[in-house]
Design an enzyme around this catalytic site. Structure first.
Site, short mmCIF file in Angstrom:
data_model
loop_
_atom_site.label_atom_id
_atom_site.label_comp_id
_atom_site.label_asym_id
_atom_site.label_seq_id
_atom_site.Cartn_x
_atom_site.Cartn_y
_atom_site.Cartn_z
N SER A 197 33.93 36.89 43.81
CA SER A 197 34.21 35.77 42.93
C SER A 197 33.31 34.61 43.34
CB SER A 197 35.67 35.37 43.09
OG SER A 197 35.85 34.01 42.78
N GLU A 249 36.75 47.58 34.96
CA GLU A 249 37.21 46.67 33.90
C GLU A 249 36.26 46.70 32.70
OE1 GLU A 249 38.83 42.72 35.54
OE2 GLU A 249 37.70 43.60 37.19
N LYS A 303 37.83 37.61 47.31
CA LYS A 303 37.93 38.56 46.19
C LYS A 303 36.97 39.76 46.28
CE LYS A 303 40.21 38.19 42.82
NZ LYS A 303 40.31 37.60 41.63
#
Ligand code: ARG
Length: 459
Positions: free
Chosen positions: A277, A290, A283
């Site tokens: 991130s 996704e 992260k």
């Protein structure tokens, strides 16, 4: 400049109309099919005595050169051309003069484009099938490694019964195997040659459609010329196969995303297939999975496009049909990209078997086995089910699990319980006992692995 089809009209079109009408910016992809189709056509024309042998040789020679130059980049596509068919024919005629103008005898762009898409897509089907096979290979290898790793199997996303990770993975291998079969089936129907249907009605020339079909590797010819130029079923069929394939990848992605979360931590994706991130330093995001899930929507959109383009078209060719290409190319490219990233993502993922086992030991997923234990002692299943449910409720109240309940406590619910209950509800034993065909036992998973490996080899 006037178009090649100038005659009935001046052939001079407004540049806005040209841009609107032109398809070369996407159909250039079919250059190879177009040239190979033209080479076969020229050979057929001379074999049938429709054009001279010497003319056919000149045409074929030059087409081969054009193909070579396009492949090695020394010739560039002219984006001012109307489409790939016009570009190749113009290029040929510019190089060999009037002889080049003979190539289009006894054919139309309508059967030419139908031929090109079929040839182009059959190559794409081969490529996609190879990628699917590679992914199945990766899944099956992982399944073999984890054929006895216990995890909770879910229904309603609630822990249900123990399964092995290998068993769970093999479910996806079977889905992909069906995708392979669907692709092969579509290819069978697609692999009939429409060339020689001409504009719509066939031709007065003494052509040999079978000769061309055979030369181009088709299994036969389309037997109705109107159908040959207006059929795009194979595009709709292929995109629908691809939509189903994406649906499978998307379901798998969803699980990968869930499993990588701290809530599950069943797997850890390799750094190579995750992202960080820009603000949260901790992260590790499963972006690839996704994106595959997201791109599934895009392929569904492609399916909707082709079905809607075709709906309501009168026979035979209509320019609407030029709209078949962008959606089919997009679906094909998207699926190829997704498969290319999926295989190494699966290959490199680490599996956290301890966390799986821990999760499996928490959800009372051996309660069915508890009931089955009583059934084996001659209690009717419904009665056994009720007693087991009451034991689970008791455990929840007492903050215990089935494995830590004492025999004395068990006996409060039924005298049938003996010391052997503990081996019967052991999670590994619960999975291993499911020896029915297709079940989760190691032996059954090994059979599944064997079946899929053989099926892929024979495809
Ligand atoms: N670019 C056209 C297509 O993709 C080729 C066929 C054109 N045929 C015609 N009669 N205008 O469909």
């Amino acid at each position: 400049m006037a178009k090649m089809w100038a005659g009935r009209t001046s052939g001079i079109t407004d540049s806005i109309a040209d841009d609107f009408n032109s398809s070369i910016h996407f159909d250039y992809k079919m250059y190879k099919s177009d040239i190979l189709g033209s080479i076969a056509h020229a050979a057929m024309l001379s074999k049938q005595g429709i054009i001279a042998e010497s003319d056919s040789e000149i045409i074929i020679n030059e087409l081969e050169k054009i193909l070579n130059e396009l492949e090695n980049g020394s010739l560039e596509f002219d984006m001012q051309s109307e489409d790939i068919h016009m570009f190749i024919e113009q290029e040929l005629t510019a190089r060999v003069g009037d002889v080049g103008k003979k190539l289009h005898t006894a054919r139309s762009r309508n059967d030419q484009v139908a031929l090109d898409i079929r040839m182009h897509l059959r190559t794409e089907i081969n490529e996609i099938s190879d990628l699917v096979k590679a992914l199945i290979g990766a899944i099956v290898n992982k399944a073999e490694m984890y054929k006895d790793a216990i995890m909770p199997g879910y229904t309603h996303l609630q822990r249900a019964q123990p399964v092995t990770f290998g068993h769970h993975l093999m479910a996806y291998a079977f889905m992909l195997l069906r995708d392979l079969e669907r692709l092969a089936d579509t290819k069978k129907r697609m692999n009939l040659s429409p060339i020689g249907c001409c504009a719509l009605a066939g031709t007065t020339y003494n052509t040999d459609r079978y000769f061309e079909a055979e030369k181009l590797g088709f299994d036969g010819i389309v037997l109705n010329s109107l159908d040959g130029v207006s059929d795009r079923d194979f595009c709709a069929e292929l995109i629908s196969n691809l939509a189903i394939l994406m649906m499978h990848l998307s379901r798998f992605s969803e699980e990968i995303i869930l499993w990588s979360s701290w809530e599950f931590k069943f797997i850890e994706l390799s750094d190579n297939y995750t992202t960080g991130s820009s603000i949260m330093p901790q992260k590790k995001n499963p972006d690839m999975a996704e994106l595959v899930r997201g791109k599934t929507g895009r392929v569904y959109g492609d399916l909707m496009s082709i079905l809607t383009v075709l709906k309501g078209l009168p026979l035979a060719y209509n320019k609407d049909m030029q709209e078949d290409k962008e959606c089919i190319f997009d679906a094909v490219d998207t699926v190829k990209m997704c498969l290319k990233v999926f295989e190494p993502m699966i290959n490199t993922m680490a599996v956290c078997t301890d966390n799986m086992l821990l999760a499996a030991s928490k959800g009372f997923i051996n309660a069915t086995d508890l009931a089955d234990y009583l059934v084996k002692k001659d209690l009717p299943f419904r009665t056994a089910y009720k007693i087991s449910g009451e034991i689970v409720a008791y455990c929840i109240k007492e903050n215990k699990i089935l494995e830590t309940l004492s025999l004395q406590e068990y006996k409060q619910f039924s005298f049938l319980f003996e010391n052997d209950i503990y081996t019967q509800i052991d999670l590994k034993a619960c999975a291993q006992k499911r020896i029915s065909e297709g079940g989760t036992s190691v032996e059954s998973v090994e059979k599944q692995i064997d079946f899929v490996r053989k099926a892929v080899l024979n495809d």
